[in-house]
Design an enzyme around this catalytic site. Structure first.
Site, mmCIF file in Angstrom:
data_model
loop_
_atom_site.group_PDB
_atom_site.id
_atom_site.type_symbol
_atom_site.label_atom_id
_atom_site.label_comp_id
_atom_site.label_asym_id
_atom_site.label_seq_id
_atom_site.Cartn_x
_atom_site.Cartn_y
_atom_site.Cartn_z
ATOM 1 N N LYS A 47 0.869 -1.181 0.000
ATOM 2 C CA LYS A 47 0.000 0.000 0.000
ATOM 3 C C LYS A 47 0.902 1.227 0.000
ATOM 4 C CE LYS A 47 -3.878 2.029 2.662
ATOM 5 N NZ LYS A 47 -4.742 1.880 3.854
ATOM 6 N N SER B 270 -9.739 1.990 3.025
ATOM 7 C CA SER B 270 -8.831 2.744 2.170
ATOM 8 C C SER B 270 -7.812 1.877 1.422
ATOM 9 C CB SER B 270 -8.076 3.757 3.018
ATOM 10 O OG SER B 270 -7.209 3.092 3.918
ATOM 11 N N SER C 81 -10.022 -0.429 7.162
ATOM 12 C CA SER C 81 -9.413 -0.210 5.850
ATOM 13 C C SER C 81 -8.730 -1.418 5.213
ATOM 14 C CB SER C 81 -8.398 0.935 5.930
ATOM 15 O OG SER C 81 -9.056 2.172 5.892
#
Lengths: 482, 493
Positions: free
Chosen positions: A76, A151, A175
């Site tokens: 990420k 997210s 997330s």
């Protein structure tokens, strides 16, 4: 090759059935060919990936490698990677290259993983749909008109689309788990403090935790084992021994008690999702687990408490983005105030600004006691709820999200509706507990996530339960047609 | 109207740790800009603070030295405000739960009485960096953009993250003089217990003064002004004096004092308004989620207490008692550990504490003061001075000659060896009675007129004869002996 588990891939690499370079090239080709449709990567690093794959292959021929040596993954874009841009999904950090690796990154690198690139995300991890990225929305690989969740939406979409074997993510209020649920994969958020936060760009420091998105619990176990552990550079990291998560995957479930919080099965939960969850509960009973109803009475307070605490911390954490030392700076500032105002106004997106303003407000003189302090007290009540529940049950089970993946743009105009996506996941972060989402029976062709929550540092228990279900079901093997 | 002055001080003292409070970067003073700032000090994304245990030890040491309550749990909080030399947009400090609670120190007033000054709290925090402006001191950083005519400011983050202990006093001080005495007391203490070098030129000891006036006898405090960033005791005195005059004039003219922050301008010798309460930041303090509460084990706190040296007040009292020194002498000898050690060494060799104290507080103090150096850097060591005082004690040299010898030692003559300087300069005192009588008789014989005048009652002429003897002996005659012998010889006949 793409459908193999990490253990199987590692065996294949060691036995030279295929090389890491071949595996890496296959995935890079898929990314190059299909990611324009999904937008799951912000940065792809093909040259670096192939160089790392070659290095892994050299090690593999010598033997004595880590299970992850030569396995291609993605990070990420919230994890700092020395020499590779770390944008955090924001225009603010579009030009930012950290001079250091996050601990999670360096630990995986030491195990010999191949880094394919950095995945898309909601700006500064603020969002539940991955529509808040400066680099554009990510599409759900199961239905490109829908969101992948957020997210960690880029990581979830990339794993589901088989662009990488697994990916790292972060989870502040859901997330990892909510995008895992929306994309039909397995995602684990460990106990707060289990993985170091060093080099992981902060959103809400007391809630942020690194974790894994993968196609199975068995794969997640391997990655988490490498990522977890005490780090002297993070004062909040836990000095607790990390067990071998793979060793207990097959543990028998007889004698395990699963709690079903009635608050997680009430109004607001999609009926079809409830059916999928019930079906999985039956399977757990067939595996020997006992099920009982429990109550987490303060559940309803978790979303409001979270939207005080997380913005408060973020308003302070994001103050360093001031255009002075790094990141976006406006052109020709008139004076200092202008430099601050325009640099931040130009480079932060709407959701980030909203949360900075909320956070600044709740910490202001005269409001602190009514909001921040009150929210911290609620946080304690929520943790107490869980602790009481764990006196009677080993694991808590429920849906990960109240709906399946929604349409792109559908909830953009209503932040509160968007925030309610995390209604089942947020309380886990507030309590600091580990949570895992795994795919169960889909609804209308869209994945559904089941969430398991355990007590502090009981990640092994979560992975064990998830793995046992995955041994007798195929939902986690399903892959979307890109 | 009679006014009562009420002063409280906030003192920021830099702790003498080798690395910063939350990072491993060095804290040494004077390095080129931004060479002692690591990723943590720069506030780069993803970095995290880790508390320096040595800073905690320093704070606990201070707490023990002022008899304060040491908090079992203290909490770091974020003080949020934007400034270019504050890299994270917040300062990590302590707010509601400081590490050191209520304590006290004693100051000695002019009349020799003691006054107890309360210390409200002392807390740990990080220092900010420095903004360096184009017309400022460091031209190297300033960028003069001739093309645009823009002026620039540079930022030096070497100081960012340096550990500070902020020591907050109660509003117990009643005059600038008391404020200075208190500040000196804290300065002495932090150096004594080794937690700070107290170097004021380098900013290791900075003072903020809160000051207000109220009608004598009133119980409620008046509105205060805060004078920021005073870095010398002299400026503290002058800033407070100026501010008292300003507030008194204001109040006597029927005006009101506005709560505000003021700066002292030492060049113009005045304080100026910096910002009013309305303009003050709302710092939005909240507990720093990156740091755990500081939990102190009582065993650790006790161990730190056990390591403390004898404190200056206790030593001062002991010196007064053991050696019958005056309070003033004892205070100056206990000014620092180095002064006390110097004294101790001398007394061990010489025995006469009063003589030692006189020399340290007169000749040595004057020379140190003039050269603006610390006793630890004195060119005349305690051992060397002892050699000189031994010769004073056995009357080998006169007090006047001794001063001369000291000056020569200070200048490094004969490697500072007192014996050799005395010999080289022929300063050995003549104490041989027969020799002195011979000289005295010769003087009497050569000045019969003056002798007659003296004997007829002109007593003042005695000094003339002393002078003549001294002239003959080039000042080396033992003056006490000369006096006695002269009197005897002039009386006979």
């Amino acid at each position: 090759m793409l459908d193999l588990t990490i253990a199987e891939l590692s065996a294949g690499l060691r036995q030279r059935h295929f090389s890491s370079r071949e595996l890496t090239q296959t995935l890079l080709d898929r990314i190059a060919r299909y990611d324009a449709q999904l937008n799951s990567f912000i940065t792809v690093t093909p040259e670096l990936a192939l160089a790392q794959a070659d290095a892994a292959d050299a090690l593999l021929t010598q033997g004595d490698c880590h299970l992850l040596t030569g396995i291609p993954i993605a990070h990420k874009d919230i994890f700092c990677t020395a020499g590779i841009r770390t944008s955090c999904g924001s225009k603010m950090l579009d030009n930012f290259i950290a001079p250091y690796d996050a601990t999670v990154v360096s630990q995986l690198a030491a195990a010999g993983v191949v880094l394919l690139g950095k995945t898309n995300m909601d700006e500064f991890a603020m969002g539940s749909s991955n529509e808040n990225s400066y680099y554009g929305a990510v599409k759900n690989p199961w239905d490109k008109t829908r969101v992948p969740g957020g997210s960690s939406g880029g990581s979830a979409a990339a794993v589901a689309a088989q662009f990488c074997i697994a990916a790292t993510g972060t989870d502040t209020g859901g997330s990892i788990r909510q995008p895992a649920a929306f994309c039909g994969i397995t995602g684990i958020k460990p106990t707060y403090g289990r993985c170091s936060r060093w080099g992981m760009i902060a959103f809400a420091s007391s809630l942020d935790q690194a974790g894994v998105l993968s196609r199975s619990a068995a794969d997640a176990a391997v990655l988490l084992n490498t990522m977890a552990g005490f780090d002297a550079r993070d004062s909040t990291s836990a000095n607790v021994a990390v067990p071998d998560y793979s060793a207990t995957l097959n543990n028998d479930l007889h004698g395990v008690t699963i709690g079903l919080p009635r608050e997680y099965f009430g109004a607001g939960l999609d009926n079809h999702i409830a059916v999928s969850i019930q079906q999985a509960i039956k399977l757990y009973e067939s595996l020997g687990a006992r099920v009982r109803d429990i109550s987490l009475p303060n559940s309803a307070l978790s979303v409001p408490a979270y939207y005080v605490i997380a913005p408060a911390e973020c308003s302070s954490n994001l103050a360093r983005y001031d255009g002075v030392r790094f990141g976006h700076r406006c052109t020709a500032p008139r004076d200092l105030n202008d430099l601050y105002c325009r640099s931040r106004a130009e480079a932060f997106g709407a959701e980030v600004k909203r949360r900075i303003m909320i956070g600044t407000y709740v910490l202001s003189a005269g409001y602190y006691d009514a909001y921040y302090l009150k929210a911290q007290q609620i946080r304690r009540l929520i943790r107490d709820d869980f602790q009481r529940a764990f006196e009677d049950v080993d694991v808590i089970l429920g849906p990960t999200a109240p709906t399946t993946a929604f349409l792109l743009g559908d909830q953009c105009d209503d932040p509160v509706a968007m925030y309610l996506n995390d209604i089942y996941t947020i309380s886990t972060n507030l309590a600091g507990l580990p949570g895992l989402s795994l795919p169960v029976a889909p609804v209308n062709g869209l994945p559904v996530g089941l969430q398991l929550v355990a007590n502090d540092f009981q990640e092994a228990r979560l992975l064990n339960l998830a793995h046992r279900l995955q041994q007798i079901t195929d939902w986690h093997r399903a892959a979307p047609l890109i | 109207m009679l006014w009562e002055i009420v002063i409280g001080l906030e003192i920021h003292t830099q702790l003498a740790t080798s690395s910063k409070i939350f990072s491993g970067a060095a804290t040494a003073f004077g390095a080129p800009p931004n060479t002692q700032a690591c990723a943590i000090d720069l506030g780069l994304p993803g970095v995290l603070p880790v508390l320096n245990a040595e800073a905690v030890r320093c704070a606990v040491r201070f707490g023990q030295a002022i008899n304060a309550h040491i908090a079992e749990y203290s909490i770091f909080a974020r003080k949020n405000y934007f400034y270019p030399d504050l890299p994270k947009g917040y300062q990590i400090s302590q707010y509601e739960h400081p590490i050191v609670g209520r304590g006290a120190v004693e100051i000695v007033l002019d009349d020799g009485t003691l006054k107890t000054i309360g210390i409200t709290r002392a807390h740990l925090e990080e220092d900010a960096g420095k903004s360096v402006h184009e017309d400022g001191l460091f031209d190297a950083i300033a960028i003069n953009d001739a093309a645009t005519g823009l002026r620039y400011s540079g930022i030096d983050l070497n100081r960012a993250g340096t550990p500070l202990l902020e020591i907050v006093s109660e509003p117990d001080l009643r005059s600038p003089h008391e404020a200075v005495a208190y500040a000196r007391k804290i300065h002495q203490l932090v150096r004594w217990i080794g937690i700070s070098d107290g170097n004021m030129q380098e900013g290791s000891f900075r003072m903020d003064a809160n000051i207000s006036l109220r009608p004598l006898g009133a119980t409620q405090l008046g509105t205060r002004a805060e004078i920021k960033n005073i870095n010398s005791f002299r400026f503290l005195q002058r800033a407070l004096e100026y501010e008292i005059d300003r507030q008194r004039e204001l109040l006597e003219d029927g005006g009101v004092v506005i709560q505000e922050t003021r700066l002292y301008d030492s060049v113009k010798d005045e304080t100026r308004s910096m910002r009013s309460k309305e303009e003050a930041n709302d710092y939005r303090y909240f507990p720093d989620p990156d740091l755990l509460p500081v939990a102190l084990d009582p065993a650790f706190v006790n161990a730190v207490a056990a390591e403390l040296p004898e404190l200056p007040d206790a030593l001062r009292q002991r010196l007064q008692l053991e050696y019958s020194l005056t309070a003033a002498d004892a205070i100056s000898i206990t000014a620092s550990q180095a002064t006390a050690a110097y004294f101790n060494q001398l007394v061990q060799q010489i025995g006469d504490a009063k003589l030692v104290a006189n020399w340290m507080n007169a000749a040595l103090a004057a020379a140190l003061n003039k050269a603006a150096i610390e006793i630890s850097a004195s060119p005349v060591s305690a051992h060397q001075l002892a050699a000189l005082l031994a010769r004073v004690q056995d009357q080998t040299i006169s007090a006047t000659s001794a001063k001369q010898v000291f000056e020569a030692m200070w200048a490094g003559e004969e490697n500072g060896d007192a014996e050799r300087i005395i010999a080289a300069r022929g300063l050995r005192q003549i104490s041989d009675e027969a020799a002195l009588i011979a000289i005295i008789d010769a003087v009497i014989a050569a000045n019969s007129q003056q002798v007659a005048q003296y004997r007829s009652g002109k007593d003042k002429l005695f000094g003339f004869f002393v002078g003549q003897v001294m002239k003959q002996t080039r000042g080396q005659a033992n003056p006490a002996q000369v006096n006695a012998l002269l009197e005897m010889r002039l009386r006979t006949d």
